[in-house]
Design an enzyme around this catalytic site. Structure first.
Site, PDB file in Angstrom:
ATOM      1  CG  ASP A 284      20.031  -9.333  25.735  1.00  0.00           C
ATOM      2  OD1 ASP A 284      20.965  -9.880  26.324  1.00  0.00           O
ATOM      3  OD2 ASP A 284      18.870  -9.273  26.201  1.00  0.00           O
TER       4      ASP A 284
ATOM      5  CG  HIS B  54      25.551  -8.414  26.234  1.00  0.00           C
ATOM      6  ND1 HIS B  54      25.252  -9.585  25.566  1.00  0.00           N
ATOM      7  CD2 HIS B  54      24.356  -7.848  26.565  1.00  0.00           C
ATOM      8  CE1 HIS B  54      23.927  -9.726  25.502  1.00  0.00           C
ATOM      9  NE2 HIS B  54      23.376  -8.680  26.083  1.00  0.00           N
TER      10      HIS B  54
END
Length: 324
Positions: free
Chosen positions: A104, A300
């Protein structure tokens, strides 16, 4: 191989701050850098595996998170400060070089650490967010256009205090919502949590239901406790430096990462869609890329959703590119 138990430490970084880290094992240093909204705990499935494989695994709390320092000024969260923190951690551990792995926001932090300090970071693995070299249009102008009639989440995060007012009254609930919304197989509400109707809240786009299967109630408790203590201003300030980073890094416009590199994302990862051009440019921007993987049924949170699959990819890549 049996490794000693993980050890928590605080190390000094430039400007009088400190970084909290968790380390286990001995051997070549592998520095693990988390993203938003997470902590060192995001690497709980990797730390012992790396240690058993003969590496010195070190997961940090990025500045603003957990037990690391939390400067009050927004500009203290610029990319240059994060790079300096990573270098300082390597030096404080008595090492000269490291492999850096980021997820991320940790992915661009890892990438820019390798870009600015190739003498320190000799290999780089990026999770979920593709490498995009510095340069291009001013980021705030781009983000303002992306959402159209709605507001792109990076734009939504820009005004200090705004997102904090949404999140902090119910930290645990908000975290459960965002983790669920970005997990593999999540049912999206409207256009998804990255796009927010103007005047409304990001949480209005979170799906109903329990936390995702990869996140236990105990795991959620750990994350919630960290953010209840630390707050969200520091983590959100990373987003508030995108234009400052654009100016700071202008001298590196278009520069590739030449070190050995790895990219891993889930097939349900949203950023690989709007950053598809960045992935297509990898032959130029990541000439040292030796593995690019999209994992099935994964969103994610790659290293938490698919820990065994990711660990196998990471260890195989490290074996090929990191000298012992």
């Amino acid at each position: 191989m049996t490794a000693p138990a993980p050890v928590h430490r605080l190390v000094d970084v430039p400007g009088g701050g400190r970084v909290h880290l968790v380390e286990q094992g001995s051997g070549p240093l592998v520095l693990l850098v988390h993203g938003f909204p997470e902590s060192w705990y995001s690497w709980r499935h990797q730390i012992p595996v790396l240690a058993r494989a003969g590496y010195r695994a070190v997961a940090i709390d990025v500045r603003g998170y957990g037990r690391s320092s939390k400067p009050t000024a927004v500009e203290e969260y610029r990319m240059l400060a994060h790079v300096a923190d990573n270098v300082a951690v390597v030096r404080a551990l008595g090492e000269r070089t490291a492999t850096v792995v980021g997820h991320d926001w940790g992915s661009p932090i890892a990438a820019h650490s390798a870009l600015l300090r190739p003498d320190v970071f000799t290999a780089v693995a990026l999770l979920s967010v593709p490498y995009t070299p510095p340069g291009g249009p001013r980021p705030s102008e781009t983000f303002a256009r992306i959402g159209g009639d709605e507001e792109f989440y990076v734009e939504y995060f820009q005004r200090p205090g705004r997102a904090e007012a949404e999140i902090e009254p119910d930290v645990r609930g908000w975290l459960a919502g965002v983790y669920g919304a970005l997990s593999g197989g999540a049912v999206q509400v409207g256009s998804g949590p990255f796009f927010i109707p103007r005047g409304e809240r990001m949480s209005g786009r979170f799906p109903d239901g329990p936390p995702p299967a990869w996140l236990s109630e105990a795991d959620l408790d750990v994350y919630a406790a960290e953010f209840e203590r630390s707050g969200f201003a520091g983590p959100l300030n990373r987003y508030r430096n995108v234009d400052r980073d654009w100016a700071d890094l202008a001298a590196w416009t278009g520069e590739p990462l030449r070190q050995p590199s790895l990219f891993v994302a889930g097939k349900d990862e949203a950023s690989t869609g709007w950053l598809s051009a960045a992935i297509e440019a990898y032959p130029r921007t990541l000439p040292g890329l030796s593995g690019s993987h999209l994992l099935d049924d994964c969103g994610h949170w790659v290293q938490q959703e698919r820990p065994e699959e990711f660990n196998a990819l990471l260890l195989e890549w490290l074996e090929r590119h990191v000298e012992r």
